[in-house]
Design a protein around this motif. Structure first.
Motif, PDB file in Angstrom:
ATOM      1  N   ASN A  98      51.488  16.176  12.336  1.00  0.00           N
ATOM      2  CA  ASN A  98      51.825  17.733  12.864  1.00  0.00           C
ATOM      3  C   ASN A  98      50.768  17.952  13.859  1.00  0.00           C
ATOM      4  OD1 ASN A  98      50.647  19.444  11.088  1.00  0.00           O
ATOM      5  ND2 ASN A  98      52.551  19.516  10.182  1.00  0.00           N
ATOM      6  N   ILE A  99      50.697  19.037  14.287  1.00  0.00           N
ATOM      7  CA  ILE A  99      49.639  19.707  15.110  1.00  0.00           C
ATOM      8  C   ILE A  99      48.831  20.643  13.906  1.00  0.00           C
ATOM      9  CG2 ILE A  99      48.727  21.850  16.629  1.00  0.00           C
ATOM     10  CD1 ILE A  99      50.516  19.071  17.798  1.00  0.00           C
ATOM     11  N   GLY A 100      49.099  21.292  13.098  1.00  0.00           N
ATOM     12  CA  GLY A 100      48.303  22.194  11.880  1.00  0.00           C
ATOM     13  C   GLY A 100      47.093  20.930  11.165  1.00  0.00           C
ATOM     14  N   ASP A 101      47.555  19.495  11.125  1.00  0.00           N
ATOM     15  CA  ASP A 101      46.774  19.138  10.394  1.00  0.00           C
ATOM     16  C   ASP A 101      45.979  18.340  11.282  1.00  0.00           C
ATOM     17  OD1 ASP A 101      48.338  19.454   8.136  1.00  0.00           O
ATOM     18  OD2 ASP A 101      49.706  17.868   7.758  1.00  0.00           O
ATOM     19  N   ASN A 102      46.533  18.070  12.182  1.00  0.00           N
ATOM     20  CA  ASN A 102      46.345  17.396  13.499  1.00  0.00           C
ATOM     21  C   ASN A 102      44.110  18.487  13.570  1.00  0.00           C
ATOM     22  OD1 ASN A 102      45.855  14.859  15.195  1.00  0.00           O
ATOM     23  ND2 ASN A 102      48.372  15.392  14.937  1.00  0.00           N
ATOM     24  N   VAL A 103      44.435  19.778  14.019  1.00  0.00           N
ATOM     25  CA  VAL A 103      44.054  20.408  14.022  1.00  0.00           C
ATOM     26  C   VAL A 103      42.547  20.853  13.617  1.00  0.00           C
ATOM     27  CG1 VAL A 103      42.995  22.904  14.834  1.00  0.00           C
ATOM     28  CG2 VAL A 103      44.890  21.968  16.166  1.00  0.00           C
ATOM     29  N   GLY A 104      43.357  20.898  12.045  1.00  0.00           N
ATOM     30  CA  GLY A 104      42.293  20.700  10.778  1.00  0.00           C
ATOM     31  C   GLY A 104      41.846  19.477   9.826  1.00  0.00           C
ATOM     32  N   ARG A 120      41.712  29.405   9.328  1.00  0.00           N
ATOM     33  CA  ARG A 120      41.065  29.031  10.918  1.00  0.00           C
ATOM     34  C   ARG A 120      41.863  28.195  11.578  1.00  0.00           C
ATOM     35  NH1 ARG A 120      35.350  26.277   8.805  1.00  0.00           N
ATOM     36  NH2 ARG A 120      35.422  26.103  10.586  1.00  0.00           N
ATOM     37  N   VAL A 121      42.589  27.363  11.035  1.00  0.00           N
ATOM     38  CA  VAL A 121      43.822  26.349  12.045  1.00  0.00           C
ATOM     39  C   VAL A 121      44.317  27.499  12.795  1.00  0.00           C
ATOM     40  CG1 VAL A 121      45.971  25.191  11.937  1.00  0.00           C
ATOM     41  CG2 VAL A 121      43.534  24.277  11.146  1.00  0.00           C
ATOM     42  N   THR A 122      45.197  27.619  12.488  1.00  0.00           N
ATOM     43  CA  THR A 122      46.057  29.349  13.011  1.00  0.00           C
ATOM     44  C   THR A 122      45.396  30.075  13.786  1.00  0.00           C
ATOM     45  OG1 THR A 122      47.081  29.564  10.768  1.00  0.00           O
ATOM     46  CG2 THR A 122      48.105  31.295  12.519  1.00  0.00           C
ATOM     47  N   GLU A 123      44.444  30.642  13.305  1.00  0.00           N
ATOM     48  CA  GLU A 123      43.234  31.584  14.325  1.00  0.00           C
ATOM     49  C   GLU A 123      43.354  30.779  15.932  1.00  0.00           C
ATOM     50  OE1 GLU A 123      40.022  33.277  12.333  1.00  0.00           O
ATOM     51  OE2 GLU A 123      41.187  34.400  11.354  1.00  0.00           O
ATOM     52  N   VAL A 124      42.386  29.869  15.971  1.00  0.00           N
ATOM     53  CA  VAL A 124      42.464  28.859  16.931  1.00  0.00           C
ATOM     54  C   VAL A 124      43.647  28.883  17.489  1.00  0.00           C
ATOM     55  CG1 VAL A 124      42.553  26.561  15.594  1.00  0.00           C
ATOM     56  CG2 VAL A 124      40.730  27.161  17.392  1.00  0.00           C
ATOM     57  N   PRO A 131      50.311  29.378  19.834  1.00  0.00           N
ATOM     58  CA  PRO A 131      50.129  30.680  18.096  1.00  0.00           C
ATOM     59  C   PRO A 131      51.314  30.001  17.349  1.00  0.00           C
ATOM     60  CG  PRO A 131      51.685  31.703  19.701  1.00  0.00           C
ATOM     61  CD  PRO A 131      50.731  30.832  20.925  1.00  0.00           C
ATOM     62  N   ASN A 132      52.621  29.152  17.601  1.00  0.00           N
ATOM     63  CA  ASN A 132      53.487  28.943  16.721  1.00  0.00           C
ATOM     64  C   ASN A 132      54.086  27.320  16.659  1.00  0.00           C
ATOM     65  OD1 ASN A 132      54.442  31.754  15.967  1.00  0.00           O
ATOM     66  ND2 ASN A 132      55.057  31.642  18.971  1.00  0.00           N
ATOM     67  N   VAL A 133      53.156  26.847  17.115  1.00  0.00           N
ATOM     68  CA  VAL A 133      53.362  24.896  17.056  1.00  0.00           C
ATOM     69  C   VAL A 133      52.894  24.684  16.368  1.00  0.00           C
ATOM     70  CG1 VAL A 133      53.013  25.312  19.855  1.00  0.00           C
ATOM     71  CG2 VAL A 133      51.076  24.236  18.778  1.00  0.00           C
ATOM     72  N   ARG A 137      55.452  18.297  15.868  1.00  0.00           N
ATOM     73  CA  ARG A 137      55.105  16.781  16.062  1.00  0.00           C
ATOM     74  C   ARG A 137      53.942  16.454  17.811  1.00  0.00           C
ATOM     75  NH1 ARG A 137      59.829  14.755  15.308  1.00  0.00           N
ATOM     76  NH2 ARG A 137      60.111  14.371  17.378  1.00  0.00           N
ATOM     77  N   VAL A 138      52.976  16.008  17.787  1.00  0.00           N
ATOM     78  CA  VAL A 138      52.801  15.796  18.976  1.00  0.00           C
ATOM     79  C   VAL A 138      53.909  15.662  19.986  1.00  0.00           C
ATOM     80  CG1 VAL A 138      50.662  13.987  19.902  1.00  0.00           C
ATOM     81  CG2 VAL A 138      50.685  14.632  17.299  1.00  0.00           C
ATOM     82  N   ASP A 139      54.653  14.571  19.728  1.00  0.00           N
ATOM     83  CA  ASP A 139      55.242  13.938  21.184  1.00  0.00           C
ATOM     84  C   ASP A 139      56.072  15.005  21.171  1.00  0.00           C
ATOM     85  OD1 ASP A 139      57.072  13.989  18.707  1.00  0.00           O
ATOM     86  OD2 ASP A 139      57.387  11.767  19.273  1.00  0.00           O
ATOM     87  N   GLN A 140      56.511  15.872  20.489  1.00  0.00           N
ATOM     88  CA  GLN A 140      56.752  17.427  21.249  1.00  0.00           C
ATOM     89  C   GLN A 140      56.473  18.244  22.857  1.00  0.00           C
ATOM     90  OE1 GLN A 140      58.380  18.752  17.294  1.00  0.00           O
ATOM     91  NE2 GLN A 140      60.440  18.154  17.370  1.00  0.00           N
ATOM     92  N   LEU A 141      55.207  17.983  22.185  1.00  0.00           N
ATOM     93  CA  LEU A 141      53.986  18.971  22.718  1.00  0.00           C
ATOM     94  C   LEU A 141      54.074  18.257  24.792  1.00  0.00           C
ATOM     95  CD1 LEU A 141      51.112  20.224  20.937  1.00  0.00           C
ATOM     96  CD2 LEU A 141      53.808  21.197  20.796  1.00  0.00           C
ATOM     97  N   SER A 142      53.712  19.303  25.598  1.00  0.00           N
ATOM     98  CA  SER A 142      53.264  18.762  26.809  1.00  0.00           C
ATOM     99  C   SER A 142      52.069  18.511  27.015  1.00  0.00           C
ATOM    100  CB  SER A 142      54.090  19.761  28.197  1.00  0.00           C
ATOM    101  OG  SER A 142      53.095  20.378  27.643  1.00  0.00           O
ATOM    102  N   GLY A 143      51.732  17.511  28.308  1.00  0.00           N
ATOM    103  CA  GLY A 143      50.641  16.541  28.507  1.00  0.00           C
ATOM    104  C   GLY A 143      49.125  17.720  28.333  1.00  0.00           C
TER     105      GLY A 143
END
Length: 372
Positions: A98-104, A120-124, A131-133, A137-143
């Motif tokens: 998920n996005i949080g795990d990608n960022v962290g 730190r992930v929440t802040e960045v 703020p709420n993603v 999943r990655v495929d749920q986001l726009s480019g």
């Protein structure tokens, strides 16, 4: 009282060289990037810009020279020990996370505690406007959102320098235009030094504090977007950055810094030589921006001292805010003119008689390749 110590640039390259067998990809490149600035390396494919970026990241070792970050040499320092992060063109996000795990991800690799990672992930993510993603999943986001996630994954590591390897290249045109503004805004918000490589002049001009124009492994010019566009130091920069009419000519006279040139078709024009004054008889290349040319009705008076040519319209291409008009002069030469829609030529047609006018200080002139 001793003088105050100067803060070193975030990035310094000193006579940096990279050889691949007998081929020199980067040839004694030197430059500084101050803290908190947006520095772009602009050049065509194969000019050496990606090789240079990979040396800064530590993925390739220089063949010579030095490379410093915050005043410390990075020669021999592996990529994972350098205070840099890198955003790639294809982002390289992990689709199974998920996005949080990608960022962290990078923080986990460094052994940071789970609670601190979450904070730190929440802040960045909030700082990049997502703020709420974290659970999505990655495929749920726009480019564009994925682009910001890739930047967040780098910025959560708090690098001194963020390297960006043509990150907008895979986006469609409209999103790419939007992300230019977003990237500059994010860079300013984080106050982190960005080193951005691209072959797209519009990206470099819009986002950069300074641009290095690279060709055949060397920097041809380093300057602000304004300087690189309006005062190109070489014929390559004049032709590569922005649109320009390129005219082959020969210097027929030089008087008090004013050059008179004659084209192959016999047209005569005058150019302010300034520090680029060339000797009489020298083959030259003249570069003239389309927006520097005024289009006038046939027979209309032109401003005093201007270069004037009578001609006929060859093509008119509507571009929205303006039109691109090609004019053939009486000697057969072609000029491309940027014509605003408010310029009074709304019904301009192929074959219409017109006059082109431009001032001698609007063009840039250089010795032709091989001249002298």
């Amino acid at each position: 009282m001793p003088p105050l110590a100067q803060t070193p640039p975030d990035l310094e390259c000193r006579d940096l060289i990279k050889d691949f067998d007998s081929f020199r990809a980067v040839d004694q490149v030197s430059f500084d990037v101050p803290q908190g600035s947006f520095f772009s390396i602009l050049g065509p494919s194969g000019c050496g810009k990606t090789t240079l970026l990979r040396m800064i990241a530590g993925f390739q070792a220089p063949s010579g020279g030095d490379l410093l970050i915050k005043g410390r040499s990075m020669i021999g320092v592996p990529p994972n020990k350098r205070p840099v992060s890198m955003v790639f063109q294809h982002l390289a996000l992990f689709p199974t996370m998920n996005i949080g795990d990608n960022v962290g991800f990078g923080l986990r690799q460094r052994g940071v505690a789970k609670a601190e990672i979450k904070t730190r992930v929440t802040e960045v993510l909030a700082r990049v406007g997502l703020p709420n993603v974290a659970e999505r999943r990655v495929d749920q986001l726009s480019g564009g959102q994925r682009q910001r996630v890739a930047i967040a994954r780098c910025m959560v590591l708090e690098p001194d320098v963020l390297l960006l390897d043509e990150p907008l290249g895979a986006l469609d045109l409209k999103l790419r235009e939007h992300m230019k503004v977003e990237l500059k805004t994010l860079q300013s918000a984080f106050n982190t030094t960005f080193v951005y490589i691209t072959h797209d002049q519009s990206e470099a001009l819009v986002m950069s504090d300074n641009i290095a124009v690279m060709n055949n492994g060397r920097f041809e010019q380093i300057g602000t977007p304004h300087d690189v566009y309006h005062a190109p130091q070489t014929a390559f920069v004049a032709g590569f950055v922005g649109d320009a009419n390129k005219i082959d000519a020969q210097v027929t006279a030089v008087t008090d810094g004013m050059m008179t040139l004659s084209t192959q078709n016999g047209a005569s024009m005058r150019v302010v030589g300034a520090d680029r004054a060339l000797a009489e008889g020298t083959p030259a290349q003249l570069f003239l921006r389309p927006e520097a040319i005024a289009l006038l009705p046939s027979g209309a008076d032109a401003p005093e001292g201007a270069n004037i040519q009578n001609g006929t319209v060859e093509t008119v291409l509507f571009n929205g805010a303006n039109s691109t008009v090609t004019v053939k002069d009486v000697q057969g030469g072609l000029l491309t003119v940027a014509l605003p829609q408010t310029g009074g030529f709304a019904n301009l047609q192929k074959g219409d008689a017109v006059r082109t006018s431009w001032q001698p200080d609007q063009a840039r002139c250089y010795a032709a390749a091989g001249a002298g």
